[in-house]
Design a protein around this motif. Sequence first.
Motif, PDB file in Angstrom:
ATOM      1  N   VAL A 188       2.327   9.765   3.171  1.00  0.00           N
ATOM      2  CA  VAL A 188       1.766   8.502   3.676  1.00  0.00           C
ATOM      3  C   VAL A 188       2.093   8.273   5.153  1.00  0.00           C
ATOM      4  N   CYS A 223       9.774  -0.127  -1.982  1.00  0.00           N
ATOM      5  CA  CYS A 223       9.601   0.962  -2.960  1.00  0.00           C
ATOM      6  C   CYS A 223      10.488   0.751  -4.182  1.00  0.00           C
ATOM      7  N   ALA A 267       6.101  12.180  -1.173  1.00  0.00           N
ATOM      8  CA  ALA A 267       5.137  11.068  -1.134  1.00  0.00           C
ATOM      9  C   ALA A 267       5.275  10.283   0.169  1.00  0.00           C
ATOM     10  N   SER A 292       9.878  11.441  -4.190  1.00  0.00           N
ATOM     11  CA  SER A 292       9.848  10.319  -3.242  1.00  0.00           C
ATOM     12  C   SER A 292       9.660  10.813  -1.816  1.00  0.00           C
ATOM     13  N   VAL A 325       2.402   3.762  -3.406  1.00  0.00           N
ATOM     14  CA  VAL A 325       2.156   5.212  -3.453  1.00  0.00           C
ATOM     15  C   VAL A 325       3.477   5.957  -3.613  1.00  0.00           C
ATOM     16  N   ILE A 326       4.458   5.627  -2.755  1.00  0.00           N
ATOM     17  CA  ILE A 326       5.766   6.304  -2.821  1.00  0.00           C
ATOM     18  C   ILE A 326       6.457   5.998  -4.142  1.00  0.00           C
ATOM     19  N   LYS A 335       0.816  -1.217   0.000  1.00  0.00           N
ATOM     20  CA  LYS A 335       0.000   0.000   0.000  1.00  0.00           C
ATOM     21  C   LYS A 335       0.847   1.263   0.000  1.00  0.00           C
ATOM     22  N   ASP A 336       1.631   1.465   1.074  1.00  0.00           N
ATOM     23  CA  ASP A 336       2.456   2.671   1.163  1.00  0.00           C
ATOM     24  C   ASP A 336       3.540   2.674   0.091  1.00  0.00           C
ATOM     25  N   HIS A 346       5.280   4.936  -7.129  1.00  0.00           N
ATOM     26  CA  HIS A 346       4.682   5.507  -8.333  1.00  0.00           C
ATOM     27  C   HIS A 346       4.793   7.031  -8.353  1.00  0.00           C
ATOM     28  N   ALA A 347       4.750   7.649  -7.172  1.00  0.00           N
ATOM     29  CA  ALA A 347       4.995   9.099  -7.114  1.00  0.00           C
ATOM     30  C   ALA A 347       6.428   9.403  -7.530  1.00  0.00           C
TER      31      ALA A 347
END
Length: 755
Positions: free
Chosen positions: A399, A230, A395, A392, A159-160, A155-156, A162-163
């Motif tokens: 989160v 990540c 983001a 990075s 997000v990181i 989850k986290d 793809h950002a």
Amino acid sequence: MKNNKNTLFYILVTGGFSALIYWILSKGKALETGKELLQPAVENGHWNDFINSMSDNLHHPLAILLAQIITIIIVARVFGWIFRKIGQPSVIGEIIAGIVLGPSLLGLYFPEFSLTLFPVASLGNLQFLSQIGLILFMFVIGMELDLKVLQNRAKDAIVISHASIVFPFALGIGLAYFVYFRFAPEGVAFLPFALFMGIAMSITAFPVLARIVQERGIHKTKLGAIVITCAAADDITAWCILAAVIAIVKAGTFVSSLYIIGLAMAYVLVMLFVIKPFLKKIGELYETKDNLSKPVVAIFFLTLIISSYTTEIIGIHALFGAFMTGVIMPDISKFRNLFIEKVEDVSVLLLLPLFFVFTGLRTQVGLLNDSYLLQITGLIILVAVVGKFLGSALAAKFVGQTWRDSIVIGALMNTRGLMELIVLNIGLDLGVLTPEVFTMMVIMALVTTFMTGPILNIVNYFDKKETETIAEFSIPDKFKILISFGSNEKGKSLLRLASSLVKKQKDASTITAMHLTLSDELHSYNLEEYEKDRFSPILEESKELKQEITTLFQATVDIETNIADVANNGEYDLLLIGLGQSIFEGTLLGKVLGFTTRIINPDRLIDKFTGREGLFENSPFDERTRQIILKTKMPLGILVDKELQEVRNVFVPIFNSEDSFLMDYAQKLIYNNNSHITVLDVKDQIESNFILKSAIHSLEQKHPQNIALMKDKTIKKEFLEKQDLMIISIESWKALVDSRSVWLTNIPSVLIMKH
């Protein structure tokens, strides 16, 4: 009789057949009659013809390739070692080595030698061999990705991750808009140029990041888990995007590329739902076997080659196929570890440096010969750092990470390293990037990778300052021992010794067992398993001794420096280490090539210039131990282990007044372990030294049964055989070794102490 018979048979067989060969050759000479024979003419004399023949051999394509490989490996390892010594990943040094061997330095100052070593006609062979190295390397990268980690922390991390791709990708496309007219190659449309600029800005070097996380000791922390996840998600996403970008570039238009993308998706589905289950069944069948048979190994390597061939034919590059094969390998540690070990040494040590040098041959720093081009290079670096680092970090903060952890994540995700070079070479091969842009981007890859270490050091520095401020109000009240071990047996001996010093004072003491390993000898996939194997025997020994211990495991590029740093920064009262086996370990050629050989050591050369060589000239210690002695700032014990099992009878020779500190450890052994201490006053120092005399007198008063002074200075073999341990100062040990004392042939385990 048998020997005579064999000799006679040998003479008859060799002599008889030699005579037969001579007779046939003599008869064959007569067959030459009437034939025109080509006789080699001696044009310039026999010596000159020999020289010309040697010159032809040197210019043979195979000889040139072998000479290139020898030069590349040596130079790459030297530069890699230099950069490890300054705290940087070795990959930076290897990239620099490639640039040094290219037209930017060697070709500029030694053009004739450069053309001889790297003739234009030979570069094709070098390129294909380096591509094989990259295929094997990407196979390893795919295997090192632990998809379970992605599932558990997706989850986290997504997000990181793809950002950290979208943000720099968008900035890269924006940058392409401003530089396209001036820097795009003729005939290249804006779309492929912009897409390649975007993907080049958004890539992260997973292997370099994993090594840094190991070396910094954060791989077991929540932060380490997040950043590894990540990077893994970034790797998978970036390679999928790169495959799509290559498809668009090769197809010419986005609509045409949809056919290639469709084939690529079909390929991925086949790999996941057909090939992966097939390989998993093979893995399960052979999981319990000690060794894999060659046919089984061949199946996996054939899968790798067919997969790479398929993606190359489809049009999304062979490297994606290699990466995908690594990802779908059976999720069995034994299988992955086996293939990583088989492939990694060949790819990383032998073939990958060829890629770095081939990249260096294409990198022409001399092209950036005016201020405008340097400004554009600076702009590229700025966009890359802002996009990846800030993307990075922001983001991560969004989160729920702290600012400190967000900055660390940003710095690590900004590491580009080898993966960036792979993307850039693909772009140059496809004609999307010009040599100018290629050079600028290579410099950007170097700068962004190089800056990771300093940023992490700055973060750690401020953390340390804050910790020190808090620590000022706490008073340490425990005797802290750090034992650093290499082999399990040596670790158990060190633990027995440490326990003997604090056995009855467990509440007022702590023991930490530390094992360090070289990060380039350990891949991230089996990190936890390796740690468990190393510490299991030590933990079992601690249970037998009823001694609680704390474990500390870390991967590093410089073992001796890290041992000293941990000991110095951890406020330990005593560091215990084992004496290394080889006195030649750690030499220049040894560290560069991984061998142990008798070559002058650069650290010792530095010590000569700085005046620190004196005490350790003709040192009785191996090089690693010598460096630890120089760098530690607290009491240090070096154990020469002869299977130390208990510490009952201890021999303490006193050579000079400075040896008085040894009585502190004798007192600890008496109190905690009920050891019997025998003291030998070798040079009659006790009566003239108040501290020594008082310490021994006090022990005689409190523990008369546990201490004895030897009156006879002749040390007999029978006495030494009854001793479990000898404790001696480092200066006295050196004198003992220099004198070639007969003690050395009969001594028990020895604890050499530095005050």
